[in-house]
Design a protein around this motif. Structure first.
Motif, PDB file in Angstrom:
ATOM      1  N   ALA A 157       0.829  -1.207   0.000  1.00  0.00           N
ATOM      2  CA  ALA A 157       0.000   0.000   0.000  1.00  0.00           C
ATOM      3  C   ALA A 157       0.862   1.255   0.000  1.00  0.00           C
ATOM      4  O   ALA A 157       0.539   2.240  -0.684  1.00  0.00           O
ATOM      5  N   ARG A 158       1.952   1.259   0.741  1.00  0.00           N
ATOM      6  CA  ARG A 158       2.850   2.425   0.744  1.00  0.00           C
ATOM      7  C   ARG A 158       3.482   2.641  -0.629  1.00  0.00           C
ATOM      8  O   ARG A 158       3.601   3.772  -1.088  1.00  0.00           O
ATOM      9  N   LEU A 159       3.882   1.551  -1.274  1.00  0.00           N
ATOM     10  CA  LEU A 159       4.473   1.655  -2.602  1.00  0.00           C
ATOM     11  C   LEU A 159       3.491   2.249  -3.598  1.00  0.00           C
ATOM     12  O   LEU A 159       3.800   3.202  -4.316  1.00  0.00           O
ATOM     13  N   VAL A 160       2.273   1.721  -3.598  1.00  0.00           N
ATOM     14  CA  VAL A 160       1.245   2.224  -4.518  1.00  0.00           C
ATOM     15  C   VAL A 160       0.886   3.663  -4.170  1.00  0.00           C
ATOM     16  O   VAL A 160       0.763   4.524  -5.052  1.00  0.00           O
ATOM     17  N   GLY A 161       0.735   3.972  -2.901  1.00  0.00           N
ATOM     18  CA  GLY A 161       0.378   5.328  -2.480  1.00  0.00           C
ATOM     19  C   GLY A 161       1.415   6.351  -2.877  1.00  0.00           C
ATOM     20  O   GLY A 161       1.082   7.459  -3.315  1.00  0.00           O
ATOM     21  N   ARG A 162       2.691   5.993  -2.731  1.00  0.00           N
ATOM     22  CA  ARG A 162       3.746   6.925  -3.114  1.00  0.00           C
ATOM     23  C   ARG A 162       3.704   7.224  -4.615  1.00  0.00           C
ATOM     24  O   ARG A 162       3.841   8.372  -5.036  1.00  0.00           O
ATOM     25  N   HIS A 163       3.468   6.204  -5.414  1.00  0.00           N
ATOM     26  CA  HIS A 163       3.397   6.417  -6.864  1.00  0.00           C
ATOM     27  C   HIS A 163       2.161   7.215  -7.264  1.00  0.00           C
ATOM     28  O   HIS A 163       2.224   8.047  -8.171  1.00  0.00           O
ATOM     29  N   VAL A 164       1.040   6.950  -6.609  1.00  0.00           N
ATOM     30  CA  VAL A 164      -0.194   7.683  -6.946  1.00  0.00           C
ATOM     31  C   VAL A 164      -0.057   9.149  -6.553  1.00  0.00           C
ATOM     32  O   VAL A 164      -0.435  10.042  -7.319  1.00  0.00           O
ATOM     33  N   ARG A 165       0.503   9.429  -5.385  1.00  0.00           N
ATOM     34  CA  ARG A 165       0.658  10.817  -4.944  1.00  0.00           C
ATOM     35  C   ARG A 165       1.646  11.596  -5.812  1.00  0.00           C
ATOM     36  O   ARG A 165       1.577  12.813  -5.882  1.00  0.00           O
ATOM     37  N   ALA A 166       2.544  10.889  -6.492  1.00  0.00           N
ATOM     38  CA  ALA A 166       3.515  11.548  -7.358  1.00  0.00           C
ATOM     39  C   ALA A 166       2.922  11.945  -8.714  1.00  0.00           C
ATOM     40  O   ALA A 166       3.537  12.703  -9.460  1.00  0.00           O
ATOM     41  N   GLU A 167       1.731  11.476  -9.023  1.00  0.00           N
ATOM     42  CA  GLU A 167       1.099  11.796 -10.304  1.00  0.00           C
ATOM     43  C   GLU A 167       0.583  13.230 -10.307  1.00  0.00           C
ATOM     44  O   GLU A 167       0.250  13.792  -9.258  1.00  0.00           O
ATOM     45  N   ASP A 168       0.493  13.804 -11.503  1.00  0.00           N
ATOM     46  CA  ASP A 168      -0.038  15.163 -11.663  1.00  0.00           C
ATOM     47  C   ASP A 168      -1.510  15.194 -11.293  1.00  0.00           C
ATOM     48  O   ASP A 168      -2.248  14.240 -11.513  1.00  0.00           O
ATOM     49  N   ASN A 169      -1.947  16.305 -10.739  1.00  0.00           N
ATOM     50  CA  ASN A 169      -3.339  16.579 -10.374  1.00  0.00           C
ATOM     51  C   ASN A 169      -3.837  15.745  -9.192  1.00  0.00           C
ATOM     52  O   ASN A 169      -5.027  15.737  -8.911  1.00  0.00           O
ATOM     53  N   VAL A 170      -2.961  15.029  -8.500  1.00  0.00           N
ATOM     54  CA  VAL A 170      -3.363  14.254  -7.322  1.00  0.00           C
ATOM     55  C   VAL A 170      -2.890  15.019  -6.092  1.00  0.00           C
ATOM     56  O   VAL A 170      -1.702  15.293  -5.933  1.00  0.00           O
ATOM     57  N   THR A 171      -3.838  15.387  -5.224  1.00  0.00           N
ATOM     58  CA  THR A 171      -3.475  16.126  -4.011  1.00  0.00           C
ATOM     59  C   THR A 171      -3.320  15.216  -2.803  1.00  0.00           C
ATOM     60  O   THR A 171      -2.710  15.602  -1.812  1.00  0.00           O
ATOM     61  N   GLY A 172      -3.881  14.032  -2.863  1.00  0.00           N
ATOM     62  CA  GLY A 172      -3.755  13.089  -1.757  1.00  0.00           C
ATOM     63  C   GLY A 172      -4.289  11.738  -2.172  1.00  0.00           C
ATOM     64  O   GLY A 172      -5.045  11.631  -3.138  1.00  0.00           O
ATOM     65  N   ALA A 173      -3.898  10.711  -1.433  1.00  0.00           N
ATOM     66  CA  ALA A 173      -4.376   9.363  -1.743  1.00  0.00           C
ATOM     67  C   ALA A 173      -4.292   8.499  -0.497  1.00  0.00           C
ATOM     68  O   ALA A 173      -3.390   8.652   0.323  1.00  0.00           O
ATOM     69  N   SER A 174      -5.260   7.630  -0.367  1.00  0.00           N
ATOM     70  CA  SER A 174      -5.200   6.602   0.666  1.00  0.00           C
ATOM     71  C   SER A 174      -5.335   5.257  -0.043  1.00  0.00           C
ATOM     72  O   SER A 174      -6.149   5.089  -0.947  1.00  0.00           O
ATOM     73  N   VAL A 175      -4.508   4.323   0.388  1.00  0.00           N
ATOM     74  CA  VAL A 175      -4.438   3.031  -0.292  1.00  0.00           C
ATOM     75  C   VAL A 175      -4.562   1.929   0.739  1.00  0.00           C
ATOM     76  O   VAL A 175      -3.930   1.977   1.794  1.00  0.00           O
ATOM     77  N   THR A 176      -5.381   0.937   0.443  1.00  0.00           N
ATOM     78  CA  THR A 176      -5.426  -0.295   1.218  1.00  0.00           C
ATOM     79  C   THR A 176      -5.103  -1.430   0.272  1.00  0.00           C
ATOM     80  O   THR A 176      -5.563  -1.442  -0.875  1.00  0.00           O
ATOM     81  N   ALA A 177      -4.308  -2.362   0.738  1.00  0.00           N
ATOM     82  CA  ALA A 177      -3.877  -3.451  -0.124  1.00  0.00           C
ATOM     83  C   ALA A 177      -3.986  -4.777   0.618  1.00  0.00           C
ATOM     84  O   ALA A 177      -3.864  -4.846   1.839  1.00  0.00           O
ATOM     85  N   SER A 178      -4.234  -5.805  -0.146  1.00  0.00           N
ATOM     86  CA  SER A 178      -4.189  -7.179   0.352  1.00  0.00           C
ATOM     87  C   SER A 178      -3.659  -8.032  -0.790  1.00  0.00           C
ATOM     88  O   SER A 178      -3.329  -7.517  -1.857  1.00  0.00           O
ATOM     89  N   ALA A 179      -3.588  -9.318  -0.568  1.00  0.00           N
ATOM     90  CA  ALA A 179      -3.105 -10.199  -1.629  1.00  0.00           C
ATOM     91  C   ALA A 179      -4.097 -10.282  -2.783  1.00  0.00           C
ATOM     92  O   ALA A 179      -3.730 -10.593  -3.901  1.00  0.00           O
ATOM     93  N   LYS A 180      -5.354  -9.958  -2.510  1.00  0.00           N
ATOM     94  CA  LYS A 180      -6.389 -10.089  -3.539  1.00  0.00           C
ATOM     95  C   LYS A 180      -6.791  -8.779  -4.189  1.00  0.00           C
ATOM     96  O   LYS A 180      -7.268  -8.774  -5.316  1.00  0.00           O
TER      97      LYS A 180
END
Length: 178
Positions: free
Chosen positions: A105-128
């Motif tokens: 989730a941290r990996l995905v969140g860091r990449h999403v927050r680095a995108e243009d026009n994104v001011t914030g993101a929350s990510v939950t992850a599991s194996a599925k």
């Protein structure tokens, strides 16, 4: 499950501490004044009542059944608790690699927050499943969601996961509320 185990261990610890303090107080009282009645717990009355019971008595069987059912429930809860690890592809036959859902989730969140026009993101992850909830002040969901969905899917496909999770992206934008 961790909360349940912590709560249960705290309650059991408190019960043992209270029983120990009560036993110490009763023993001290009996040493100080052996002829008088017990301090808090009516030991003599309990002893008289319990001496009338045998192993075939109804109350003894009921308590034994309750203890057995409680133990069975605890065993089932312990057996159902498992580590929520996300498996990665094994680099060799003898080696297995896992990561935590939080790391993914941290990996995905860091990449999403680095995108243009994104001011914030929350990510939950599991194996599925990987769920992303992004916020944007400059773009609408219709504009930003396909791009973020593509970015997250590409990222998840680049990570050597043993099983590719489903990806869902939701974008909250003040522009959509107008």
């Amino acid at each position: 499950m961790r909360v349940f185990v912590r709560l249960l261990s705290t309650l059991l610890g408190l019960a043992v501490a209270v029983a120990g303090a009560l036993l110490a107080a009763e023993v001290g009282w009996h040493w100080w004044r052996p002829a008088e009645a017990p301090l808090i717990v009516p030991w003599r009355e309990w002893q008289a009542e319990l001496s009338a019971l045998n192993w075939a008595s109804g109350p003894v069987r009921l308590i034994a059944a309750l203890v057995a059912v409680g133990g069975l429930i605890l065993v089932l809860l312990a057996a159902s608790a498992r580590r929520r690890a996300v498996r990665l592809t094994d680099p060799a036959e003898e080696v297995s690699v896992t990561t935590t859902p939080r790391s993914l989730a941290r990996l995905v969140g860091r990449h999403v927050r680095a995108e243009d026009n994104v001011t914030g993101a929350s990510v939950t992850a599991s194996a599925k499943k990987v769920r992303v909830r992004a916020t944007s002040r400059l773009a609408t969901e219709r504009e930003l969601r396909p791009h973020l969905l593509w970015v997250v899917r590409e990222l998840v496909s680049d990570v050597p996961l043993a099983r590719k999770p489903r990806v869902s992206v939701v974008v909250d934008s003040p522009k959509d509320r107008r």
